[in-house]
Scaffold this active site. Structure first.
Site, short mmCIF file in Angstrom:
data_model
loop_
_atom_site.label_atom_id
_atom_site.label_comp_id
_atom_site.label_asym_id
_atom_site.label_seq_id
_atom_site.Cartn_x
_atom_site.Cartn_y
_atom_site.Cartn_z
N LYS A 293 -7.41 7.23 -19.17
CA LYS A 293 -7.71 7.73 -20.51
C LYS A 293 -6.49 7.63 -21.43
O LYS A 293 -6.06 6.55 -21.76
CB LYS A 293 -8.23 9.16 -20.40
CG LYS A 293 -9.33 9.36 -19.33
CD LYS A 293 -10.52 8.44 -19.49
CE LYS A 293 -11.72 8.84 -18.65
NZ LYS A 293 -11.56 8.80 -17.21
N ASP B 225 -6.45 19.76 -14.29
CA ASP B 225 -6.85 18.47 -14.84
C ASP B 225 -6.39 18.45 -16.29
O ASP B 225 -6.99 19.11 -17.15
CB ASP B 225 -8.36 18.29 -14.72
CG ASP B 225 -8.83 16.92 -15.21
OD1 ASP B 225 -8.10 16.28 -15.99
OD2 ASP B 225 -9.95 16.50 -14.84
N ARG C 96 0.85 -1.20 0.00
CA ARG C 96 0.00 0.00 0.00
C ARG C 96 0.88 1.25 0.00
O ARG C 96 0.58 2.25 -0.64
CB ARG C 96 -0.94 0.03 1.21
CG ARG C 96 -1.92 1.21 1.15
CD ARG C 96 -2.71 1.40 2.44
NE ARG C 96 -1.86 1.83 3.53
CZ ARG C 96 -1.57 1.11 4.60
NH1 ARG C 96 -2.05 -0.10 4.76
NH2 ARG C 96 -0.75 1.59 5.53
N TYR D 101 -15.83 18.08 -15.58
CA TYR D 101 -16.21 16.67 -15.56
C TYR D 101 -17.22 16.42 -14.44
O TYR D 101 -17.05 16.89 -13.31
CB TYR D 101 -14.96 15.81 -15.36
CG TYR D 101 -15.24 14.38 -15.01
CD1 TYR D 101 -16.09 13.60 -15.79
CD2 TYR D 101 -14.67 13.80 -13.89
CE1 TYR D 101 -16.36 12.28 -15.46
CE2 TYR D 101 -14.91 12.48 -13.55
CZ TYR D 101 -15.77 11.73 -14.34
OH TYR D 101 -16.04 10.43 -13.99
#
Length: 379
Positions: free
Chosen positions: A195, A170, A46, A98
């Site tokens: 993406k 972004d 982690r 978004y």
């Protein structure tokens, strides 16, 4: 290094044990220690994983940054940024944003006491008027999702620097191939790695890149403490994906401008939103701050009839109707009911997002086939 060389080589090294040219998938949860606290830099996956470390270094290099931090999704990366702030802090965000970003801000963090102000950033005076002594962050998307508006990064970043306000950009739609906000002075760059960086519609991931050592320390702490980390298999897939980022993005851009020009001349098409079109309001600014115009575009049909828009989307055959973007295959999305459904209708319409708007992620297929598909669907 030039970008293409960097995409293939930056941040990665042959495996020291075997010489494997591809970074191994370290599919392990823990690491053997020689003595309590004496280890080889890895204790628990982690916190750190060698496959993830290689990817984080590669992404930092692509954005010309010092620190890359990966998260389980783009929204997990956004969540990490928002966790740096406290009740009463104010955040200014792009109003054409978004839907998932809007949702986490309004539905998750606003009830916890953060204050959000969504403004049209195409006019910098709107940002100036929204800034107060409590403003801590300006969250920017450019090109915006889904109306492909272009925001003057240099102007907004310079304004925020004079006020001591963080800027986060972004950069998902542009990718590092087309735009590098850190070079313009941004504090944080966010990517939905799902993406263009991944590029093959086979993984979900997010990333933050920064040059600020203190911000990197905070964000890495949040990454570890909150636990929204990607697995090594996904990190391997993205490491593979970014090796062709420059080639894919070049083809996305080439195809998108042809599709946009074709749509603009179609008798049944009303408005086309694509910064590569000379008719687009943001064209000159996009030429200045981007190295290309990207693979995303949106358009409306004349008459604005909802049923006609639905018929077009149901009729497409090469363009697949689905969420997401940035894969090698072309996708069609209906923002009002899919990616932006969490934004109230009245708020969507304020920014010009009509229920008939169709968003295309133009892939890297032969563009003649994409045009033929649109022609048979629109009629």
């Amino acid at each position: 290094m030039k970008f293409g060389t960097k995409a293939i080589h930056a941040g990665v090294q042959p495996d020291p044990t075997t010489g494997a040219i591809m970074t191994p998938i370290y599919q392990t949860s823990t690491y053997v220690q020689e003595s309590p606290g004496k280890h080889k830099g890895y204790e628990y996956s982690r916190t750190h994983n060698p496959t993830r470390t290689a990817l984080q270094n590669a992404l930092a290099a692509l954005e010309n940054g010092k620190h890359g931090i990966c998260y389980a999704s783009g929204l997990a990366a956004t969540d990490a940024v928002l966790k740096m702030f406290r009740p009463g802090d104010e955040i200014i965000a792009t109003n054409d944003i978004y839907g998932g970003s809007y949702r986490i801000m309004k539905k998750i963090y606003e009830p916890f006491g953060l204050v959000f102000n969504f403004v049209d950033m195409s006019d910098i005076t709107n940002i100036e008027n929204a800034i107060t002594e409590k403003t801590k962050l300006v969250w920017i998307e450019t090109p915006t999702n889904p109306l492909l508006r272009i925001i003057d990064l240099e102007a907004v970043i310079n304004l925020c620097k004079t006020k001591g306000i963080y800027t986060a950009v972004d950069n998902t739609f542009a990718s590092p191939y087309l735009q590098n906000p850190l070079d313009m002075g941004a504090d944080i760059v966010m990517h939905s790695v799902t993406k263009y960086l991944g590029g093959h519609s086979d993984t979900v991931m997010g990333a933050l890149i920064t040059n600020d050592d203190e911000l990197a320390k905070q964000l890495a702490f949040i990454q570890n403490a909150s636990g929204a980390v990607p697995g090594p298999q996904d990190c391997f897939l993205v490491l593979r994906g970014i090796k062709t980022l420059h080639i894919r993005m070049q083809r996305h851009c080439e195809n998108a401008i042809i599709v946009a020009n074709w749509l603009e001349t179609h008798l049944k098409v009303g408005k086309v939103y694509y910064p590569g079109l000379v008719s687009n309001n943001g064209h000159e600014l996009a030429k200045k701050q981007m190295r290309g115009f990207g693979g995303m575009l949106s358009f409306e049909l004349k008459g604005d009839v909802y049923e006609e828009a639905i018929h077009v989307m149901e009729s497409l055959q090469v363009f697949s109707l689905g969420e997401s973007l940035g894969g090698v295959e072309s996708l069609c999305t209906h923002p009002a009911s899919m990616t932006h459904a969490s934004i109230p209708k009245e708020e969507r319409e304020k920014v010009g997002l009509k229920d008939t708007l169709i968003r295309l992620s133009v892939g890297i297929e032969d563009v003649e086939d994409l045009i033929a598909d649109l022609e048979q669907a629109i009629g």
